[in-house]
Design a protein around this motif. Structure first.
Motif: not given
Length: 292
Positions: A165-176
């Motif tokens: 979850a931290s990897v997904i939420l902290n990746d700014k390249s994925i905008e959602f």
């Protein structure tokens, strides 16, 4: 002249019998080898069924705990009356695993993912597990932003889920804005169904009608967002793992049953062939004794 013809006929018949016996012996040897192979496979599938049965019991206990985590997040969103916003950017997360030999459980997930992407072609996708990744990648390789493997060998833990979850939420390249989790819901020991969980961002939660009834500090909102997202992800992972173990137990049970049916058919075929060989040998002995 007639005697020579009779001798020639008996010699030809004897040659045909020898050739037939040779073919029968070759066929019997093939059947015997195949019977041995199927018997070994049956032993393997029976052992895998026993292992899957044990893992299913453990996975169900873990699933009960994980459902409590998910119920906390789900009840919070319902009581706050969080509503989806039109035009919000969505992230699709497919919760699968790396393991096979469990029927079509991964194919159902991949089918649901492809169906969703056919209607929302620009949606980024995060895939947990290599099985679903291989199937989705054939049709939508450009939509996959992240893929995580080494999933499904053991019961997922909350620490592993929090790291994902931290990897997904902290990746700014994925905008959602919203995240949609597609996973396999455990229905019973012999049934599952593909379901989804909606995850909302903290901006939508704060604007919910009943959220103002809660007392909170501004600095905990980000932690609340991560907590709710990790809870839902943990729920989907553990429940999907329980459904997979149950499906694997059913698949190995069916495989063992099919192997048993094949063993019975091959045994009957082998016995009939062996009986035909013995009958031919008796005919040769009787024919030879009659000629003397």
């Amino acid at each position: 002249m007639l005697a020579r013809s009779a001798i020639t006929s008996r010699a030809a018949a004897s040659t045909l019998n020898v050739a037939g016996q040779t073919r029968n012996m070759a066929t019997l040897k093939e059947i015997q080898n195949r019977l041995k192979s199927v018997t070994n496979i049956s032993k393997i599938t029976a052992s895998m069924k026993m292992i899957a049965s044990t893992k299913t019991t453990r996975a169900q206990r873990a699933m009960t705990v994980a459902r409590n985590y998910g119920k906390v997040s789900d009840d919070f969103v319902k009581q706050a009356e969080v509503k989806p916003v039109e035009g919000a950017k969505e992230l699709l997360i497919t919760v699968s695993s790396d393991k096979g030999l469990c029927g079509g459980i991964h194919s159902w997930l991949s089918r649901s993912t492809r169906k969703y992407l056919s209607q929302h072609g620009d949606t980024p996708v995060v895939i947990l597990g290599d099985k679903a990744k291989v199937q989705v990648q054939r049709a939508y390789p450009d939509n996959i932003r992240y893929s995580f493997n080494q999933i499904g060998s053991t019961i997922p833990t909350y620490d592993e889920t929090s790291a994902i979850a931290s990897v997904i939420l902290n990746d700014k390249s994925i905008e959602f804005d919203n995240a949609k989790l597609i996973y396999n819901k455990f229905v019973s020991a012999i049934a599952f169904e593909t379901d989804s969980i909606e995850c909302y961002p903290i901006s939508q939660i704060v604007e919910a009608p009943n959220f103002k009834a809660y007392e909170y500090q501004e600095d905990i909102l980000e932690n609340l967002n991560e907590f709710l997202f990790a809870n839902n992800l943990y729920w989907a992972l553990v429940e999907g793992h329980a459904a997979e173990m149950a499906a694997k137990r059913s698949a190995m049970e069916n495989a063992t049953k099919n192997a048993g049916d094949m063993i019975n058919r091959l045994t009957l075929q082998y016995n009939r062939g062996r009986q035909a060989v013995i009958t031919n040998e008796l005919i040769d002995i009787i024919t030879g004794a009659s000629a003397l």
